[in-house]
Design an enzyme around this catalytic site. Structure first.
Site, PDB file in Angstrom:
ATOM      1  N   ASN A  75       0.854  -1.190   0.000  1.00  0.00           N
ATOM      2  CA  ASN A  75       0.000   0.000   0.000  1.00  0.00           C
ATOM      3  C   ASN A  75       0.888   1.238   0.000  1.00  0.00           C
ATOM      4  O   ASN A  75       1.868   1.305   0.741  1.00  0.00           O
ATOM      5  CB  ASN A  75      -0.890  -0.020   1.243  1.00  0.00           C
ATOM      6  CG  ASN A  75      -2.025   0.973   1.157  1.00  0.00           C
ATOM      7  OD1 ASN A  75      -1.815   2.137   0.866  1.00  0.00           O
ATOM      8  ND2 ASN A  75      -3.232   0.505   1.409  1.00  0.00           N
ATOM      9  N   ALA A 159     -13.909   2.216   0.355  1.00  0.00           N
ATOM     10  CA  ALA A 159     -12.936   2.093  -0.733  1.00  0.00           C
ATOM     11  C   ALA A 159     -12.556   3.490  -1.234  1.00  0.00           C
ATOM     12  O   ALA A 159     -13.424   4.339  -1.413  1.00  0.00           O
ATOM     13  CB  ALA A 159     -13.507   1.257  -1.880  1.00  0.00           C
ATOM     14  N   HIS A 163     -11.036   0.669  -8.728  1.00  0.00           N
ATOM     15  CA  HIS A 163     -10.537  -0.542  -9.386  1.00  0.00           C
ATOM     16  C   HIS A 163     -10.578  -1.705  -8.374  1.00  0.00           C
ATOM     17  O   HIS A 163     -10.078  -1.572  -7.258  1.00  0.00           O
ATOM     18  CB  HIS A 163      -9.106  -0.280  -9.863  1.00  0.00           C
ATOM     19  CG  HIS A 163      -8.587  -1.294 -10.814  1.00  0.00           C
ATOM     20  ND1 HIS A 163      -8.135  -0.974 -12.070  1.00  0.00           N
ATOM     21  CD2 HIS A 163      -8.453  -2.636 -10.698  1.00  0.00           C
ATOM     22  CE1 HIS A 163      -7.732  -2.085 -12.683  1.00  0.00           C
ATOM     23  NE2 HIS A 163      -7.918  -3.105 -11.862  1.00  0.00           N
ATOM     24  N   HIS A 165     -10.142  -4.337  -5.819  1.00  0.00           N
ATOM     25  CA  HIS A 165      -8.972  -4.740  -5.044  1.00  0.00           C
ATOM     26  C   HIS A 165      -9.374  -5.150  -3.632  1.00  0.00           C
ATOM     27  O   HIS A 165     -10.404  -4.735  -3.121  1.00  0.00           O
ATOM     28  CB  HIS A 165      -7.937  -3.602  -4.973  1.00  0.00           C
ATOM     29  CG  HIS A 165      -8.391  -2.428  -4.172  1.00  0.00           C
ATOM     30  ND1 HIS A 165      -9.280  -1.486  -4.642  1.00  0.00           N
ATOM     31  CD2 HIS A 165      -8.086  -2.037  -2.905  1.00  0.00           C
ATOM     32  CE1 HIS A 165      -9.499  -0.565  -3.713  1.00  0.00           C
ATOM     33  NE2 HIS A 165      -8.793  -0.878  -2.644  1.00  0.00           N
ATOM     34  N   GLN A 167      -7.422  -5.984   0.410  1.00  0.00           N
ATOM     35  CA  GLN A 167      -6.264  -5.530   1.173  1.00  0.00           C
ATOM     36  C   GLN A 167      -5.846  -6.592   2.174  1.00  0.00           C
ATOM     37  O   GLN A 167      -6.664  -7.402   2.606  1.00  0.00           O
ATOM     38  CB  GLN A 167      -6.596  -4.247   1.942  1.00  0.00           C
ATOM     39  CG  GLN A 167      -6.940  -3.085   1.028  1.00  0.00           C
ATOM     40  CD  GLN A 167      -7.212  -1.810   1.819  1.00  0.00           C
ATOM     41  OE1 GLN A 167      -6.344  -1.335   2.553  1.00  0.00           O
ATOM     42  NE2 GLN A 167      -8.400  -1.267   1.681  1.00  0.00           N
ATOM     43  N   CYS A 195     -16.583 -28.412  17.397  1.00  0.00           N
ATOM     44  CA  CYS A 195     -16.344 -27.061  16.882  1.00  0.00           C
ATOM     45  C   CYS A 195     -17.687 -26.369  16.681  1.00  0.00           C
ATOM     46  O   CYS A 195     -18.604 -26.931  16.094  1.00  0.00           O
ATOM     47  CB  CYS A 195     -15.573 -27.172  15.561  1.00  0.00           C
ATOM     48  SG  CYS A 195     -15.649 -25.705  14.530  1.00  0.00           S
ATOM     49  N   HIS A 239     -13.730 -29.155   8.325  1.00  0.00           N
ATOM     50  CA  HIS A 239     -13.090 -28.404   9.396  1.00  0.00           C
ATOM     51  C   HIS A 239     -11.628 -28.088   9.079  1.00  0.00           C
ATOM     52  O   HIS A 239     -10.861 -28.973   8.737  1.00  0.00           O
ATOM     53  CB  HIS A 239     -13.162 -29.165  10.727  1.00  0.00           C
ATOM     54  CG  HIS A 239     -12.547 -28.384  11.835  1.00  0.00           C
ATOM     55  ND1 HIS A 239     -13.257 -27.461  12.563  1.00  0.00           N
ATOM     56  CD2 HIS A 239     -11.263 -28.324  12.282  1.00  0.00           C
ATOM     57  CE1 HIS A 239     -12.437 -26.877  13.438  1.00  0.00           C
ATOM     58  NE2 HIS A 239     -11.222 -27.388  13.290  1.00  0.00           N
ATOM     59  N   HIS A 292     -12.409 -22.422  13.120  1.00  0.00           N
ATOM     60  CA  HIS A 292     -12.808 -22.831  11.775  1.00  0.00           C
ATOM     61  C   HIS A 292     -12.805 -21.555  10.923  1.00  0.00           C
ATOM     62  O   HIS A 292     -13.564 -20.627  11.212  1.00  0.00           O
ATOM     63  CB  HIS A 292     -14.222 -23.403  11.934  1.00  0.00           C
ATOM     64  CG  HIS A 292     -14.798 -24.168  10.805  1.00  0.00           C
ATOM     65  ND1 HIS A 292     -15.243 -25.459  10.956  1.00  0.00           N
ATOM     66  CD2 HIS A 292     -15.075 -23.826   9.531  1.00  0.00           C
ATOM     67  CE1 HIS A 292     -15.774 -25.882   9.815  1.00  0.00           C
ATOM     68  NE2 HIS A 292     -15.680 -24.907   8.930  1.00  0.00           N
ATOM     69  N   GLU A 308     -25.447   1.547  18.880  1.00  0.00           N
ATOM     70  CA  GLU A 308     -24.484   0.489  18.585  1.00  0.00           C
ATOM     71  C   GLU A 308     -23.124   0.814  19.204  1.00  0.00           C
ATOM     72  O   GLU A 308     -22.509  -0.037  19.839  1.00  0.00           O
ATOM     73  CB  GLU A 308     -24.330   0.294  17.071  1.00  0.00           C
ATOM     74  CG  GLU A 308     -25.439  -0.529  16.434  1.00  0.00           C
ATOM     75  CD  GLU A 308     -26.669   0.286  16.060  1.00  0.00           C
ATOM     76  OE1 GLU A 308     -26.690   1.508  16.351  1.00  0.00           O
ATOM     77  OE2 GLU A 308     -27.611  -0.297  15.493  1.00  0.00           O
TER      78      GLU A 308
HETATM   79 ZN   LIG Z   1      -8.123   0.868 -12.986  1.00  0.00          ZN
HETATM   80 ZN   LIG Z   2     -15.174 -26.772  12.523  1.00  0.00          ZN
END
Ligand SMILES: [Zn+2]
Ligand SMILES: [Zn+2]
Ligand SMILES: [Zn+2]
Length: 342
Positions: A75, A159, A163, A165, A167, A195, A239, A292, A308
């Site tokens: 980056n 973003a 284009h 992408h 990260q 699990c 798993h 997992h 929130e």
């Molecule tokens: Zn581009």
């Molecule tokens: Zn699992």
């Protein structure tokens, strides 16, 4: 009456609206549209990014030249720097360390107008191989404890370049959200000796109400207690705690599961902005029976507000059963199933 639901992994509560639930058309949506302008990620502009760390270039041309299908570069404005040691220290009771890490950009396609959902399954698979190859390379550096791969699609999702992408950020610590999942999954395992993700897969496959789609390797499902409307998880059926330890069939069927989900999302929600994160186990630890790996996908339809922030509770206006139904019923063109099952 609204319903309070608890996520079985991290124990997070969410409020699900049941009487006035929001349909896809009820959200004020801004479809992601191309604006154009100069793009440092387009072919021919390879010298406008830092030198690449990985590229798949079927034509065999040299580094930082054209002809690539996927290209990974550091980056230009990294959140963390690759040089130096961690130097943990404290200011009285406050802890700190050097901002050591790696921050890379995975350019998913040379085509400026393509998105992950319009790429062929083969090309999406290449992107997944790039994730894997970068994780395997970066985890040799023992300073990095966690490698987070994520994607912001559209300005509403954060973003800054249009284009396509993703990260990657390699971190010297395991981030809090991942620790919560690891701890929750470990507790569940300690109690049930199974699990929690495998149990979710088993129960959701049987109940079917929150299933969006399924192929031989993956289950795509709206979680029981989603934070956001149309939040969806893609879970490998077999798993495995570390994404990078998967077999090649796994990446092949994950590419199909991703394309399937993205096409459904584009149809139901009209090409929304979204975030996607890959949660895998910490890179310096061995295989785990209790954790997992998975992908979490969150279209950006609502804003996080005071309640929130203050409570850690999320208010979700669309029950996952309804979201899954809209997504399931979306008419998409699917490629013929693969000949061999993984
Ligand atoms: Zn581009
Ligand atoms: Zn699992
Ligand atoms: Zn997760």
């Amino acid at each position: 009456m609204p319903e309070l639901r608890k996520d079985p992994i991290v124990g997070r509560w969410v409020i699900i609206s049941t009487d006035r639930s929001k349909r896809p058309t009820d959200f004020v949506r801004e479809s992601v549209k191309l604006k154009g302008g100069f793009c440092p990620f387009c072919p021919g502009h390879e010298n406008k990014t830092p030198p690449e760390v990985l590229a798949y270039r079927p034509n065999g041309a040299g580094r930082d030249s054209q002809g690539w299908t996927v290209r990974v570069v550091p980056n230009k404005f990294p959140a963390l720097g690759i040089e130096g040691s961690l130097n943990r220290s404290a200011e009285g009771m406050f802890d700190n360390m050097n901002g050591v890490g790696a921050h890379e950009v995975i350019i998913e396609t040379p085509d400026h107008e393509a998105t992950l959902s319009t790429l062929s399954e083969k090309r999406i698979e290449d992107v997944l191989w790039a994730y894997r190859d970068r994780i395997i390379d970066l985890k040799k550096d023992k300073r990095f404890k966690y490698i987070m791969i994520f994607k912001n699609h559209g300005t509403a999702a954060g973003a800054t370049l249009e284009h396509a992408h993703g990260q990657l950020i390699a971190l010297p610590i395991v981030p809090k959200h991942v620790l919560e999942e690891l701890d929750g999954a470990k507790q569940y395992y300690g109690f049930k000796e199974r699990c929690v993700f495998c149990d979710i897969i088993r129960q959701e496959t049987e109940a079917k109400v929150r299933v969006v789609s399924e192929n031989e390797g993956f289950l795509t499902v709206a979680p029981y207690a989603p934070r956001f409307p149309f939040e969806t998880w893609i879970l490998p059926k077999k798993h495995e705690s570390a994404f990078e330890n998967s077999s090649s069939q796994v990446y092949e069927s994950l590419a199909r599961a991703m394309k399937n989900l993205l096409q459904r999302t584009d149809q139901v929600l009209d090409n929304p902005a979204y975030n996607m994160v890959l949660h895998s186990s910490p890179v310096q630890e061995g295989p785990m029976d209790h954790y997992h790996w998975h992908l979490e996908f969150m279209p950006r339809l609502t804003k996080i507000a005071g309640f929130e922030w203050g409570s850690g509770f999320y208010q979700n206006p669309t029950p996952p059963e309804e979201a899954a139904k809209y997504m399931r019923e979306a008419k998409i063109k699917t490629a013929p199933p693969a000949a061999v099952a993984g």
